[in-house]
Scaffold this motif. Structure first.
Motif, short mmCIF file in Angstrom:
data_model
loop_
_atom_site.label_atom_id
_atom_site.label_comp_id
_atom_site.label_asym_id
_atom_site.label_seq_id
_atom_site.Cartn_x
_atom_site.Cartn_y
_atom_site.Cartn_z
N VAL A 16 0.61 -1.16 -0.11
CA VAL A 16 -0.05 -0.21 -0.26
C VAL A 16 0.96 1.20 -0.03
O VAL A 16 1.60 1.45 1.11
CB VAL A 16 -0.81 -0.19 1.23
N ASN A 18 2.00 5.42 -1.38
CA ASN A 18 1.65 6.67 -2.06
C ASN A 18 2.88 7.69 -1.32
O ASN A 18 3.04 7.66 -0.16
CB ASN A 18 0.45 7.26 -1.65
N LYS A 25 -3.40 6.06 3.99
CA LYS A 25 -2.63 4.83 3.55
C LYS A 25 -2.49 4.02 4.59
O LYS A 25 -2.73 2.63 4.47
CB LYS A 25 -1.22 5.27 3.22
N SER A 28 -5.85 2.06 5.31
CA SER A 28 -6.10 1.29 4.30
C SER A 28 -5.43 0.07 4.67
O SER A 28 -6.11 -1.33 4.56
CB SER A 28 -5.92 1.88 2.88
N ASP A 133 2.67 -1.61 4.54
CA ASP A 133 2.24 -0.22 4.85
C ASP A 133 3.87 0.59 4.33
O ASP A 133 4.61 0.68 5.31
CB ASP A 133 1.66 0.32 6.05
N PRO A 136 5.62 7.37 3.36
CA PRO A 136 5.12 8.30 2.44
C PRO A 136 6.34 8.90 1.59
O PRO A 136 6.53 10.13 1.71
CB PRO A 136 4.40 9.13 3.31
N ILE A 154 -2.64 2.35 -4.74
CA ILE A 154 -2.42 3.48 -4.08
C ILE A 154 -3.75 4.33 -3.83
O ILE A 154 -4.63 4.61 -4.46
CB ILE A 154 -1.83 4.34 -5.31
#
Length: 263
Positions: A16, A18, A25, A28, A133, A136, A154
């Motif tokens: 996952v 971004n 993120k 999720s 995870d 970023p 994403i």
């Protein structure tokens, strides 16, 4: 959960990712892992975000200062010493801490370090899925995750800055696919804190622009804004375990099924 060095199939790995923070993120990653575990799969959630360690805070404890994945890759700890159980059956966690920041520079000195996590996967054959995870950013830890992943998703917010970061993420994953992991596939893009019936012109334009650029098939089920998500985090559970009938949990159930279809 016991680990194995046998010839059992390696787990399927979902990253996952971004490079922009604040897009949902971590929530999720927790929800996807939680939904897979709710379905009865053995799942390992892997926290690779050294600055925040939010997945560790959501599923285990805040302020964790122990060993991390890089401790294993650097030979300073074993998986058995690090992996912890969560409150949810069939869901374990490999936590992150601020220690990751200092370890990352050491990792870069190891030849072929981008493939270290992928080579570690046979020891995780007790799990059906690993959900990562990512931090970023588009740095080495994200590359480590994407090199080991089967698919990546994403999460995005329907705003211009998040949309701009989306392009960077897709390009970076393309570089990894070309040079390090030819099997890597984008399972899709999904928008968080989003309700199609309450969207403004900017939100609508961002979603439609994503559709035009990446195609209908790249858009996964969106996640509606729901207070059940922060409430579940306060209880150190995924929303799918905490309140499976909530709007967000129902959306994550659809999202998870779409990811499984991509796998």
């Amino acid at each position: 959960m016991s680990l194995s060095n046998t010839s059992s199939p390696n787990p399927r790995v979902i990253a996952v990712a971004n490079n922009k923070g604040g897009v949902g993120k971590t929530a999720s990653a927790a929800a996807i892992a939680g939904e897979l575990a709710r379905q009865g799969h053995a799942v390992l959630a892997l926290d690779l975000d050294p600055q925040a360690g939010n997945l560790t805070a959501v599923l285990h404890q805040r302020g964790y200062r122990g060993h991390t994945l890089l401790s294993v890759l650097l030979g300073e700890a074993t998986l058995e010493e690090i992996i912890v159980e969560t409150k949810q059956t069939d869901l374990d966690l490999l936590p992150a801490s601020i220690q990751l920041l200092s370890q990352e520079s050491r990792l870069q000195r190891i030849p072929g370090y981008h493939g270290l996590l992928r080579r570690l996967l046979p020891q995780l054959s007790g799990y059906a899925y690993v959900v990562i995870d990512c931090p970023p950013s588009l740095g080495d830890l994200t590359s480590l995750a994407l090199t080991a992943a089967d698919v990546y998703v994403i999460p995005c917010q329907a705003e211009q800055l998040a949309f701009d970061g989306l392009h960077d993420m897709v390009r970076a994953a393309g570089v990894v696919r070309e040079n390090l992991n030819e099997k890597l596939t984008m399972a899709g893009i999904f928008f968080t804190a989003y309700h199609p019936n309450q969207r403004g012109a900017l939100n609508h334009g961002t979603v439609e622009a994503t559709r035009r650029i990446y195609g209908d098939e790249a858009l996964l089920p969106h996640i509606r804004k729901d207070m059940a998500v922060p409430m579940s985090q306060a209880m150190q559970q995924s929303v799918c375990a905490y309140e499976p009938n909530s709007r967000a949990a129902q959306d994550y159930q659809l999202l998870t099924q779409a990811i499984l279809n991509a796998l």
